[in-house]
Design a protein around this motif. Structure first.
Motif, mmCIF file in Angstrom:
data_model
loop_
_atom_site.group_PDB
_atom_site.id
_atom_site.type_symbol
_atom_site.label_atom_id
_atom_site.label_comp_id
_atom_site.label_asym_id
_atom_site.label_seq_id
_atom_site.Cartn_x
_atom_site.Cartn_y
_atom_site.Cartn_z
ATOM 1 N N MET A 1 -26.904 -8.362 20.574
ATOM 2 C CA MET A 1 -27.783 -9.105 21.467
ATOM 3 C C MET A 1 -27.148 -9.195 22.853
ATOM 4 O O MET A 1 -25.973 -9.461 22.999
ATOM 5 N N THR A 2 -27.954 -8.979 23.880
ATOM 6 C CA THR A 2 -27.499 -9.043 25.258
ATOM 7 C C THR A 2 -27.189 -10.486 25.638
ATOM 8 O O THR A 2 -27.958 -11.394 25.315
ATOM 9 N N GLN A 3 -26.079 -10.672 26.339
ATOM 10 C CA GLN A 3 -25.749 -12.015 26.812
ATOM 11 C C GLN A 3 -26.797 -12.470 27.816
ATOM 12 O O GLN A 3 -27.254 -11.696 28.650
ATOM 13 N N GLN A 4 -27.196 -13.729 27.728
ATOM 14 C CA GLN A 4 -28.204 -14.301 28.611
ATOM 15 C C GLN A 4 -27.578 -15.318 29.550
ATOM 16 O O GLN A 4 -26.678 -16.062 29.161
ATOM 17 N N HIS A 5 -28.062 -15.323 30.766
ATOM 18 C CA HIS A 5 -27.689 -16.329 31.752
ATOM 19 C C HIS A 5 -28.932 -17.132 32.111
ATOM 20 O O HIS A 5 -30.070 -16.699 31.856
ATOM 21 N N ALA A 116 -27.567 -10.936 31.381
ATOM 22 C CA ALA A 116 -26.383 -10.991 32.241
ATOM 23 C C ALA A 116 -26.421 -9.811 33.193
ATOM 24 O O ALA A 116 -26.733 -8.683 32.801
ATOM 25 N N GLY A 117 -26.148 -10.065 34.464
ATOM 26 C CA GLY A 117 -26.169 -9.026 35.481
ATOM 27 C C GLY A 117 -27.472 -8.936 36.253
ATOM 28 O O GLY A 117 -27.521 -8.344 37.323
ATOM 29 N N HIS A 118 -28.547 -9.533 35.727
ATOM 30 C CA HIS A 118 -29.837 -9.485 36.417
ATOM 31 C C HIS A 118 -29.853 -10.495 37.564
ATOM 32 O O HIS A 118 -29.419 -11.630 37.401
ATOM 33 N N ARG A 119 -30.355 -10.070 38.719
ATOM 34 C CA ARG A 119 -30.513 -10.953 39.874
ATOM 35 C C ARG A 119 -32.002 -11.099 40.154
ATOM 36 O O ARG A 119 -32.624 -10.186 40.669
ATOM 37 N N PRO A 120 -32.585 -12.227 39.792
ATOM 38 C CA PRO A 120 -34.033 -12.377 39.950
ATOM 39 C C PRO A 120 -34.449 -12.390 41.417
ATOM 40 O O PRO A 120 -33.702 -12.839 42.281
#
Length: 164
Positions: A1-5, A116-120
């Motif tokens: 599972m991808t880490q979520q921020h 993680a890593g996504h910039r909205p």
């Protein structure tokens, strides 16, 4: 599972233009409060405005109204964001928000999980806010009460006025 921020958007409409004495205390504190946020444990990213000292994100307005200001950040988790909002100098300014911001007749705060890593983008954040306004809290867009590991907002939160 991808880490979520945890992403969050907060919108306010200043009572006066950014160079007006009525919002001078708020404008003078922006660099200090934003800098503290960036140095806080769990901070990941913040949408930047013009980059000019003392302007924070006020250059990133909504529509053609320069008094609408936005704050879009990403945090590692809810407790990190909660700690910054309610246990740092930020809370002093949060408690004074009615001095500087209009009371808005619609929701203007939303959170959601991002990989993680996504910039909205602001457009993405506004779509999440609209979803929350239309459908209420859901896994897609939510407020503090939707987060099981968020607790400080219950005891440290302020009275529900200008910006909640």
């Amino acid at each position: 599972m991808t880490q979520q921020h945890l992403a969050e958007l907060n919108i306010g409409r200043l009572l006066a233009p950014t160079d007006d004495p009525r919002v001078a205390d708020f404008m003078a504190a922006l660099d200090r409060v934003n800098g503290l946020g960036k140095r806080s444990p769990g901070f990941v990213w913040m949408m930047e405005g013009s980059g000019e000292p003392g302007t924070g994100n006020t250059e990133t307005s909504i529509g053609d109204d320069p008094q609408f200001v936005t704050n879009l950040t990403v945090w590692q988790d809810a407790p990190s964001l909660e700690h910054f909002v309610f246990n740092t100098v930020h809370r002093q300014f949060y408690e004074r928000r009615a001095e500087w911001f209009e009371i808005l007749g619609q929701q203007h705060f939303v959170m959601w999980w991002v990989p993680a890593g996504h910039r909205p983008t602001l457009e993405e954040a506004l779509a999440r806010l609209e979803h929350k306004e239309t459908h209420g809290d859901s896994d897609h867009a939510f407020g503090w009460s939707h987060l099981k590991d968020a607790k400080l907002w219950k005891s440290r939160g302020c009275a529900p006025i200008a910006a909640e």
